[in-house]
Design an enzyme around this catalytic site. Structure first.
Site, PDB file in Angstrom:
ATOM      1  N   HIS A   1       3.800  -2.225   3.123  1.00  0.00           N
ATOM      2  CA  HIS A   1       3.772  -0.851   2.619  1.00  0.00           C
ATOM      3  C   HIS A   1       5.084  -0.527   1.899  1.00  0.00           C
ATOM      4  O   HIS A   1       6.164  -0.749   2.453  1.00  0.00           O
ATOM      5  CB  HIS A   1       3.571   0.147   3.760  1.00  0.00           C
ATOM      6  CG  HIS A   1       2.281  -0.022   4.491  1.00  0.00           C
ATOM      7  ND1 HIS A   1       2.103  -0.989   5.463  1.00  0.00           N
ATOM      8  CD2 HIS A   1       1.093   0.631   4.387  1.00  0.00           C
ATOM      9  CE1 HIS A   1       0.863  -0.919   5.935  1.00  0.00           C
ATOM     10  NE2 HIS A   1       0.232   0.064   5.301  1.00  0.00           N
TER      11      HIS A   1
ATOM     12  N   ASP B   1       0.820  -1.212   0.000  1.00  0.00           N
ATOM     13  CA  ASP B   1       0.000   0.000   0.000  1.00  0.00           C
ATOM     14  C   ASP B   1       0.854   1.263   0.000  1.00  0.00           C
ATOM     15  O   ASP B   1       2.011   1.261   0.450  1.00  0.00           O
ATOM     16  CB  ASP B   1      -0.891   0.043   1.250  1.00  0.00           C
ATOM     17  CG  ASP B   1      -2.060  -0.923   1.176  1.00  0.00           C
ATOM     18  OD1 ASP B   1      -2.110  -1.725   0.222  1.00  0.00           O
ATOM     19  OD2 ASP B   1      -2.908  -0.883   2.087  1.00  0.00           O
TER      20      ASP B   1
END
Length: 268
Positions: free
Chosen positions: A219, A74
């Protein structure tokens, strides 16, 4: 005739009002505690099953007999980490899904081109990473459609899965996603790489949740501030590949994972 003698009535013992109040208070506290326990253990984990009209459709994992797992990332792309992570995955034959932010794509379009060349899937993580719980339908559509359009303009032609920032979903987002015929792709386990946590600690966190059909959240960027350190994520990706490829697991994109079995809509 003897005079009538009015004998005093027996005096009832005083009621223990403090005791009754105490018992009532304990009963109320107990009822509240039980309600919270049931909500936390039974209702909230099943919210996408019990009230899809409120929370929409969400997927945490896929029920499958195949040893397949989806690694997802992400908040990118980030020029310091995204290309590096993507290349490690590509070298291992492990196509993954990158849920990108529109404003980061606008800043670094060349990184999206690189991810496509590496064989990865692109997902939509909104334009600016807001919590969508209280946003209007128009705002949500703008966040999603502007990001989708930018990816299309850069030449991405495959379906674009969606993941909401923070995993938030409430009332308006389900309505918009239903119109778009989209699910909210959540996760089986998230790594604490945003803290950032040490790679060994994150591997220990991953182990109990890792298995067939798992969706792993990491991430490669930061949705709230620029300059977040994701170097531990780079190390973690290599450690995951080294360990689980040797155990016979295959890493696939979210879209491919969804073809391997039945989606699980309950977080456990």
């Amino acid at each position: 005739m003897q005079p009538t003698i009015n004998r005093p009535k027996p005096i009832a013992p005083p009621r223990s009002r403090p005791l009754r109040k105490g018992l009532r208070f304990l009963a109320i506290v107990g009822a509240i505690a039980l309600s919270i326990f049931l909500f936390d253990r039974a209702l909230w984990p099943n919210r996408y099953l019990l009230a899809p009209w409120v929370f929409g459709d969400a997927i945490y994992q896929v029920q499958t007999a195949e040893k397949v797992v989806a690694l997802t990332f992400d908040d990118g792309p980030d020029p310091r980490y995204t290309e590096q992570i993507g290349q490690i995955l590509a070298d291992a034959g492990a196509p993954s899904t990158f849920f990108v932010m529109g404003r980061h794509v606008q800043q670094h379009p060349e990184l999206v081109q690189t991810l496509m060349a590496q064989g990865h899937e692109l997902g939509n993580h909104t334009w600016s990473h807001p919590s969508l719980k209280t946003k209007s339908p128009a705002t949500i559509r703008d966040e999603l459609e502007s990001t989708d359009q930018l990816l299309r303009d850069l030449g991405y032609t495959q379906p674009i899965p969606f993941r909401s920032p923070y995993g938030h979903s409430w009332f308006t987002l389900p309505h918009v996603l239903k119109q778009r015929d989209q699910a909210n792709i959540l996760w089986t386990v998230q790594m604490n790489d945003w803290k950032p946590e040490e790679p060994d600690v994150m591997m220990a966190l991953l182990a109990p949740k890792f298995g067939n059909g798992a969706i792993v959240l990491m991430h490669d960027g930061d949705g709230e501030s620029e300059g977040a350190d994701r170097s531990n994520t780079v190390t973690l990706v290599q450690m995951i590949l080294d360990k689980y490829l040797a155990e016979g697991y295959r890493f696939v994109t979210v879209s491919e994972l969804l073809t391997q079995g039945k989606p699980i809509r309950r977080w456990s």
